[in-house]
Every structure is written in C-alpha cells, then in structure tokens.
Design a protein around this motif. Structure first.
Motif, PDB file in Angstrom:
ATOM      1  N   ALA A   1      16.935-102.423   9.033  1.00  0.00           N
ATOM      2  CA  ALA A   1      17.195-101.217   8.618  1.00  0.00           C
ATOM      3  C   ALA A   1      17.975-100.800   9.281  1.00  0.00           C
ATOM      4  N   PHE A   2      18.572 -99.599   9.073  1.00  0.00           N
ATOM      5  CA  PHE A   2      19.671 -98.873   9.274  1.00  0.00           C
ATOM      6  C   PHE A   2      20.024 -98.253  11.144  1.00  0.00           C
ATOM      7  N   ALA A   3      21.084 -98.500  11.366  1.00  0.00           N
ATOM      8  CA  ALA A   3      21.009 -97.720  12.853  1.00  0.00           C
ATOM      9  C   ALA A   3      21.573 -95.915  12.350  1.00  0.00           C
ATOM     10  N   VAL A   4      20.610 -95.364  12.653  1.00  0.00           N
ATOM     11  CA  VAL A   4      20.635 -93.920  12.500  1.00  0.00           C
ATOM     12  C   VAL A   4      20.708 -92.916  13.340  1.00  0.00           C
ATOM     13  N   GLY A   5      21.101 -91.659  13.512  1.00  0.00           N
ATOM     14  CA  GLY A   5      20.703 -90.812  14.653  1.00  0.00           C
ATOM     15  C   GLY A   5      20.752 -89.138  13.763  1.00  0.00           C
ATOM     16  N   ALA A   6      19.723 -88.730  14.350  1.00  0.00           N
ATOM     17  CA  ALA A   6      19.354 -87.289  13.799  1.00  0.00           C
ATOM     18  C   ALA A   6      19.406 -86.592  14.650  1.00  0.00           C
ATOM     19  N   ILE A   7      19.671 -85.113  14.575  1.00  0.00           N
ATOM     20  CA  ILE A   7      19.806 -84.030  15.440  1.00  0.00           C
ATOM     21  C   ILE A   7      19.274 -82.516  14.659  1.00  0.00           C
ATOM     22  N   VAL A   8      18.923 -81.532  15.021  1.00  0.00           N
ATOM     23  CA  VAL A   8      17.862 -80.419  14.225  1.00  0.00           C
ATOM     24  C   VAL A   8      18.705 -79.286  15.072  1.00  0.00           C
ATOM     25  N   VAL A   9      19.612 -78.780  14.689  1.00  0.00           N
ATOM     26  CA  VAL A   9      20.055 -77.062  15.518  1.00  0.00           C
ATOM     27  C   VAL A   9      19.684 -76.653  14.524  1.00  0.00           C
ATOM     28  N   ASP A  10      19.310 -75.320  15.636  1.00  0.00           N
ATOM     29  CA  ASP A  10      19.075 -74.261  15.290  1.00  0.00           C
ATOM     30  C   ASP A  10      20.306 -73.192  14.879  1.00  0.00           C
ATOM     31  N   GLY A  11      20.293 -71.409  14.245  1.00  0.00           N
ATOM     32  CA  GLY A  11      20.986 -71.154  13.386  1.00  0.00           C
ATOM     33  C   GLY A  11      21.846 -70.743  14.483  1.00  0.00           C
ATOM     34  N   GLN A  12      21.352 -70.596  16.052  1.00  0.00           N
ATOM     35  CA  GLN A  12      22.732 -70.303  16.790  1.00  0.00           C
ATOM     36  C   GLN A  12      23.378 -71.022  17.442  1.00  0.00           C
ATOM     37  N   GLY A  13      22.715 -72.727  16.723  1.00  0.00           N
ATOM     38  CA  GLY A  13      24.374 -73.768  18.002  1.00  0.00           C
ATOM     39  C   GLY A  13      23.549 -74.262  18.716  1.00  0.00           C
ATOM     40  N   ASN A  14      21.679 -73.867  18.755  1.00  0.00           N
ATOM     41  CA  ASN A  14      21.484 -74.949  20.104  1.00  0.00           C
ATOM     42  C   ASN A  14      20.226 -76.457  19.351  1.00  0.00           C
ATOM     43  N   GLY A  15      20.680 -77.032  20.107  1.00  0.00           N
ATOM     44  CA  GLY A  15      20.326 -78.815  19.818  1.00  0.00           C
ATOM     45  C   GLY A  15      19.031 -78.404  19.999  1.00  0.00           C
ATOM     46  N   LEU A  16      18.183 -78.787  18.688  1.00  0.00           N
ATOM     47  CA  LEU A  16      16.814 -78.228  19.502  1.00  0.00           C
ATOM     48  C   LEU A  16      15.936 -79.592  19.639  1.00  0.00           C
ATOM     49  N   ALA A  17      16.441 -81.216  19.074  1.00  0.00           N
ATOM     50  CA  ALA A  17      16.051 -82.406  19.096  1.00  0.00           C
ATOM     51  C   ALA A  17      16.509 -82.952  18.405  1.00  0.00           C
ATOM     52  N   ARG A  18      16.645 -84.182  19.058  1.00  0.00           N
ATOM     53  CA  ARG A  18      17.586 -85.422  18.805  1.00  0.00           C
ATOM     54  C   ARG A  18      16.423 -86.813  18.379  1.00  0.00           C
ATOM     55  N   GLY A  19      17.226 -87.668  17.015  1.00  0.00           N
ATOM     56  CA  GLY A  19      15.585 -88.852  17.820  1.00  0.00           C
ATOM     57  C   GLY A  19      17.221 -89.731  16.761  1.00  0.00           C
TER      58      GLY A  19
END
Ligand SMILES: NC(=O)c1ccc[n+]([C@@H]2O[C@H](COP(=O)([O-])OP(=O)(O)OC[C@H]3O[C@@H](n4cnc5c(N)ncnc54)[C@H](OP(=O)(O)O)[C@@H]3O)[C@@H](O)[C@H]2O)c1
Ligand SMILES: [Zn+2]
Length: 361
Positions: free
Chosen positions: A239-257
C-alpha cells in the motif's frame, strides 16, 4: 495562473501599520539582516515594481546589492539586476533619479503621457492586469512589488497577489498623516476568507510575517505539509504512503492523518476524518488535502476514502498524484466530482509523492 507573473508584495511597517512617517526624511524601519533578506528576494525575482510616488519620495535604487547574488544571476543566464518597473498617471518622474540610473526600466503610463525611459502607453488608464500581462510577455515570471500604499492597495484589492512579506519594526509612528500599509478598500481576505500564514521569523529586532494569498499557493502549502506527513507512514510493500490534512474555510488545520497511522490497512484520509466529529459544521466548508488521489475502490475495507469524504460533506479535495493503478484502479477523482465535490490536481508536486513511494512505483 500562467498569464501573469507570480506577484510577491513586500513591505516594512511600524507597529501601528505605517510605511513611513509624515516627514520628508525617510523613516528607517528595517535592519541590516532584513535588508539582506530583501536583497535575496530581489535576486530571486525577474522584476521589481514601485509606485511613482515612492520613486519621487525615496529615490530607491532597486538593485541587487550583493555582488555574489548578481554573479549567480548572470551564471544562471539572467540579467545582473531585475527589471525595474513603475506606474504613473502624471508622468512626473525625474530622469536623474536612481530608478533610471542603472539597469533596465519600464514605465507604464496612460497614452500620450511622456515619461523618461522606456514607456509603455496603456490607453486611457493604466490597468494592473494589463501591466502584468505585458510583463509576462517580457518574460517576467516573478514580480516583487515594494510599495507604496497605492501599489499595495491596488494589487491586493484586485486579488492580483500571491504572497505577502510583511516586516514589523518595534516602533510607533502615531501620525495619521503618514502613509499606511494600504488605503481603505474591499480586500479578498476578510473575516470569512483569510490569508494563510506560512512563516513567522524574528530577524534581529523586526518580525517577518510571510502570508500566502492566492488559492494556488495556499493549496501547494497544505499539500507540501501532507506530503511531509506521508513520510511518517509505517513501511508497506502492498500500500502507498499517503498524508492527508483537513483544513477549514479559514485556513485552520482541523485534522491530520497518514497511512497505517493506527496500524492495519488504515488510509490517510480515513485516519484524519476519524479525528473529527462528522457533525462539525466546519467540514461543510473544508478542503481535504491528500498527497495521493483518494481511493475510489478498495480491496481491504468496505468504505472508500471517496465515500468517507463525500459523507463528511467536505466540498473540496486537492491532491498531487493520481493513484497509479498498482494495486487497484481507483477513479477517486471522478467519483468525487460526480458526488459534487470540487477536485483540484496539483501535478507540480506529484514528483515528491512518487519519491516517497519510490519502493512501489
Ligand atoms: N516601508 C516600506 O516598505 C515602503 C516601501 C515603499 C514605499 N514606502 C512609502 O510609501 C509612501 C508612498 O506611497 P504612495 O501610496 O504615496 O505611493 P506609491 O504607491 O509609491 O505611488 C503612487 C503613484 O503611483 C502611480 N499609480 C498608482 N496606480 C496607478 C495607476 N493605476 N495608473 C497610473 N498611475 C498609478 C501614481 O503616480 P503619479 O502620481 O505619477 O500619477 C500614484 O500617485 C512613501 O512615503 C514611501 O516612503 C514605504
Ligand atoms: Zn483511501
């Protein structure tokens, strides 16, 4: 954008937001180390622009100071100094100013207005977008705008800026007659839509704030962070190595995985979403940044990341590399689009994702 140069605004401000004081003497805001930083930025640009009033008031040279940096430019096949650019409506420019003393210059003015140096007639009034298009046609790919108030206001309110370097000096001007950073106006960055803070750095007694302004730069910033995150994935041959970040509409990083973050066959987007409350209203305006295209088909578990993203109500997805058909043929981007999400691919950063996954590709 390809039809205009990358636009970088640069300024030094007092703590109360002034570019200068109201006297005839030039107020020194910065320090030697910061001028050296500005010199490095200048050396990286193809052109430097200031408004005609800054030429009249400050008589700036707008050259690269460091001989080493000039040598490097020449070795790279570029002119020793960036092209100097200004805009005037009045044509009131003295040919004896430093602006015209060395290097190449170009002046944008309304048609029929005479100025010293090479003048480009711009019709009835000088339109910034037309100026940028002309500069692009001259081979300018990176433009530095060094003020003053009119110039910064014009670029920012027109949404024609990619990056802002703002240095604050530890002093107050305290005089409303002094020039502020910008005039009043409608700026694309407000309480709802914020710029993205990319860096804060102490340089002696001043502070540099580096902001990303254009959507494309903001996307690259978060994608690079997601790619960096992907280097933490436990190794796998299946399986691939992947990074993901959820960012809100104001540019705050909400969660990373990242992939396999809590073991097993967990995917990066799944790991990030697991840290959020699905009822969080911020998800409705968020962007999912994933180094790799979210999966649309999956051998290991029933729910695909595409499914999870759409179910969470995330309206925008940005990724760098299309999922290579090594394990499954995913079609995540198509499924996301069909599900109503805006999908942006940034192929510029795909090589970095391939590099992290070089054992599989
Ligand atoms: N601290 C810093 O980083 C920094 C940097 C630069 C400047 N400054 C300060 O900023 C102050 C100057 O600011 P400013 O707002 O007065 O001047 P500016 O932005 O330097 O220049 C304004 C002038 O540019 C021309 N111009 C602008 N937009 C135009 C358009 N669309 N069409 C035609 N011409 C156009 C006009 O020239 P004409 O009047 O010739 O028609 C206008 O008067 C000075 O005090 C300077 O020291 C500070
Ligand atoms: Zn997935």
């Amino acid at each position: 954008m390809t039809d205009r140069p990358y636009v970088l605004l640069s300024c030094a401000l007092s703590l109360d937001g002034y570019l200068d004081d109201a006297t005839d003497r030039r107020l020194v805001l910065s320090n030697d180390d910061d001028w050296d930083r500005v010199d490095e930025v200048r050396a990286s640009c193809d052109a430097i622009m200031v408004g005609a009033n800054t030429i009249r008031r400050d008589n700036p040279r707008l050259l690269v100071r460091s001989a080493e940096r000039r040598r490097r430019r020449i070795a790279d096949g570029r002119p020793e100094n960036p092209l100097k650019v200004t805009i005037t409506a009045s044509g009131d420019l003295d040919p004896a100013t430093e602006f015209f003393a060395t290097g190449e210059q170009v002046v944008y003015a309304p048609s029929g207005v005479a100025t010293p140096g090479e003048t480009v007639p711009m019709g009835e009034r000088v339109d910034l977008a037309a100026v940028l298009a002309d500069l692009a046609a001259r081979g300018v790919r990176r433009l530095m705008v060094e003020g003053g108030t009119d110039m910064h206001t014009a670029f920012l309110t027109a949404g024609l800026a990619d990056e802002l370097h703002m240095v604050t000096a530890p002093l107050f001007v305290g005089d409303g007659k002094a020039p502020r950073f910008v005039h009043d106006g409608r700026f694309p960055w407000d309480g709802e839509h914020r710029a993205t803070l990319a860096e804060v750095r102490a340089i002696g007694n001043v502070a540099l704030h580096r902001y990303l302004l254009s959507k494309s730069e903001v996307d690259k910033h978060w994608l690079r962070a997601a790619i960096e995150l992907s280097t933490r994935c436990p190794p796998s041959t299946t399986a691939f190595a992947v990074g993901a970040i959820v960012v809100d509409g104001q540019g705050n990083g909400l969660a990373r995985g990242y992939s396999r973050e809590s073991g097993g066959t967990e995917h990066a987007e799944e790991a990030a979403l697991a840290k959020l409350d699905p009822a969080d209203p911020r998800l409705r305006r968020a962007t999912m940044y994933s180094s790799l295209e979210p999966c649309g088909r999956r051998s290991s578990r029933p729910r695909t990341c595409t499914d999870l993203i759409l179910a969470a109500g995330i309206p925008r997805v940005v990724f760098a590399l299309r999922e290579p058909p090594t394990f499954v043929d995913g079609r995540g981007a198509e499924l996301l689009t069909a599900g109503g999400a805006e999908v942006v691919e940034v192929p510029e950063l795909a090589a970095a994702v391939r590099d992290v996954n070089r054992n599989l590709l």
